[in-house]
Design a protein around this motif. Structure first.
Motif, short mmCIF file in Angstrom:
data_model
loop_
_atom_site.label_atom_id
_atom_site.label_comp_id
_atom_site.label_asym_id
_atom_site.label_seq_id
_atom_site.Cartn_x
_atom_site.Cartn_y
_atom_site.Cartn_z
N GLY A 90 -10.61 -1.43 6.86
CA GLY A 90 -10.07 -1.88 5.59
C GLY A 90 -9.19 -0.85 4.91
O GLY A 90 -8.40 -1.19 4.03
N ARG A 91 -9.33 0.39 5.32
CA ARG A 91 -8.56 1.48 4.72
C ARG A 91 -7.12 1.52 5.25
O ARG A 91 -6.22 1.99 4.56
CB ARG A 91 -9.26 2.80 5.03
CG ARG A 91 -8.62 4.03 4.45
CD ARG A 91 -8.97 4.22 2.98
NE ARG A 91 -10.22 4.90 2.80
CZ ARG A 91 -10.70 5.26 1.61
NH1 ARG A 91 -10.02 4.98 0.51
NH2 ARG A 91 -11.86 5.86 1.48
N ILE A 92 -6.92 1.04 6.50
CA ILE A 92 -5.63 1.18 7.17
C ILE A 92 -4.97 -0.19 7.32
O ILE A 92 -5.39 -1.01 8.14
CB ILE A 92 -5.79 1.83 8.56
CG1 ILE A 92 -6.54 3.17 8.45
CG2 ILE A 92 -4.42 2.03 9.21
CD1 ILE A 92 -5.85 4.20 7.58
N GLU A 93 -3.94 -0.44 6.50
CA GLU A 93 -3.23 -1.73 6.58
C GLU A 93 -2.25 -1.76 7.74
O GLU A 93 -1.99 -2.81 8.32
CB GLU A 93 -2.52 -2.02 5.26
CG GLU A 93 -3.48 -2.31 4.12
CD GLU A 93 -2.86 -3.18 3.06
OE1 GLU A 93 -1.79 -3.79 3.30
OE2 GLU A 93 -3.45 -3.27 1.96
N ASP A 150 -7.26 2.64 -2.08
CA ASP A 150 -8.20 1.82 -1.31
C ASP A 150 -7.71 1.57 0.11
O ASP A 150 -8.51 1.46 1.04
CB ASP A 150 -8.42 0.47 -2.01
CG ASP A 150 -9.10 0.63 -3.36
OD1 ASP A 150 -9.96 1.53 -3.48
OD2 ASP A 150 -8.77 -0.13 -4.29
N SER A 151 -6.38 1.44 0.27
CA SER A 151 -5.82 1.20 1.60
C SER A 151 -4.42 1.77 1.64
O SER A 151 -3.79 1.99 0.60
CB SER A 151 -5.80 -0.30 1.93
OG SER A 151 -4.95 -0.99 1.04
N CYS A 152 -3.92 2.02 2.86
CA CYS A 152 -2.62 2.65 3.00
C CYS A 152 -2.02 2.32 4.35
O CYS A 152 -2.69 1.81 5.25
CB CYS A 152 -2.76 4.18 2.86
SG CYS A 152 -3.74 4.94 4.17
N ASP A 190 -12.95 2.62 9.71
CA ASP A 190 -12.79 2.14 8.33
C ASP A 190 -11.56 1.24 8.28
O ASP A 190 -10.57 1.56 7.61
CB ASP A 190 -12.64 3.33 7.38
CG ASP A 190 -12.80 2.95 5.92
OD1 ASP A 190 -13.06 1.76 5.64
OD2 ASP A 190 -12.65 3.85 5.06
N PRO A 216 0.81 -1.22 0.00
CA PRO A 216 0.00 0.00 0.00
C PRO A 216 0.85 1.27 0.00
O PRO A 216 2.00 1.24 0.43
CB PRO A 216 -0.75 -0.12 1.32
CG PRO A 216 0.22 -0.82 2.23
CD PRO A 216 0.97 -1.78 1.36
#
Length: 280
Positions: free
Chosen positions: A125-128, A102-104, A123, A36
């Protein structure tokens, strides 16, 4: 060209709509590499220039994005929109949508860290992965200096010159060791108009403790690095120690001889330890 002017030359801009308000969001966006991307988020009263000695070092291997939060830097400063952590969470989400992210991995300092923990809960799924540095969490904020900047009586009477003098002194007093003139001048440069002084006050009054006390920290599943300056009286290392206990996948990484502005105080060590985390 001054370092902060050079940074501005490298910024782009996108328009996002949050709660009915159209906001211009300035951002640094360089590099291309494996997902990401890494999102660097500043706090108050800084702007993305905070990351000038950190973020570009990673652009050779991956995409790096460093936005100015709404009300800061080159982003919209007009009066009449919310600048709270809850609102900035929505601004960042809208910006990531606009940029097709989408994610980071989110690297957050000060209220940027507060925004990061909210995104990680609301959220996930947004934050790996998450890196928190001297972040506003729990009830550690706002500090008296920031509250005073947000008082209507302060906003109505403070001139541009008084604002610059106040902030210049504050930056110098809170840097660990000898202050870097490029940092002080760069940070002050964003507050050089009457509109900007009002914006600073609105940013300050929007600091709402409830937005970080309402978070269910135990629900943050993202792997988290607590890259935290040990010499910070306002967001102390004890907050990082508490986070290390509350977050299921957190690693405490104290940075010695660094205060609140840890990316500035120890930029080389910060880059090295962040690189090791990203590589892992």
């Amino acid at each position: 060209m001054a370092p902060h002017d050079d940074w501005r030359e490298r910024q782009e801009s996108a328009t996002v709509t949050v709660e009915g308000h159209e906001l211009e969001v300035a951002y640094y966006d360089e590099g291309d590499g494996p997902d990401p991307p890494v999102l660097f988020v500043h706090g108050i009263p800084t702007w993305s220039f905070l990351w000038r000695d950190v973020a570009p070092a990673f652009a050779g291997d991956r995409r790096v994005i460093a936005p100015d939060l709404a009300g800061y830097g080159e982003s919209s400063m007009y009066d009449g929109f919310d600048r709270s952590i809850r609102a900035q969470e929505a601004v960042l989400g809208a910006l990531l949508d606009e940029l097709g992210v989408d994610s980071c991995v989110l690297v957050g300092h000060d209220i940027g860290g507060g925004v990061g923990v909210r995104l990680a809960v609301n959220d996930p799924g947004r934050i790996e992965a998450l890196v928190l540095s001297n972040a506003t969490v729990y009830d550690s904020w706002p500090i008296e200096f920031i509250v005073d900047l947000g008082l209507p009586s302060t906003i109505r009477t403070m001139s541009v010159e008084e604002c610059r003098e106040t902030l210049s002194e504050a930056y110098r007093d809170t840097l660990h060791g000898d202050p870097t003139e490029a940092f002080v001048e760069g940070m002050c440069s964003q507050w050089d108009t009457e509109e900007a002084v009002v914006s600073l006050g609105r940013n300050a009054i929007a600091t709402n403790t409830n937005h970080t006390t309402e978070i269910a920290y135990g629900e943050i599943e993202a792997e988290t690095l607590l890259l935290w300056g040990t010499e910070d009286d306002e967001q102390p290392i004890e907050d990082a120690e508490r986070l290390a206990e509350d977050l299921p996948n957190a690693t405490l990484a104290p940075v010695e001889n660094a205060g609140h502005w840890v990316p500035e105080d120890r930029s080389t060590e910060y880059r090295e330890r962040l690189a090791a985390f990203l590589d892992s």
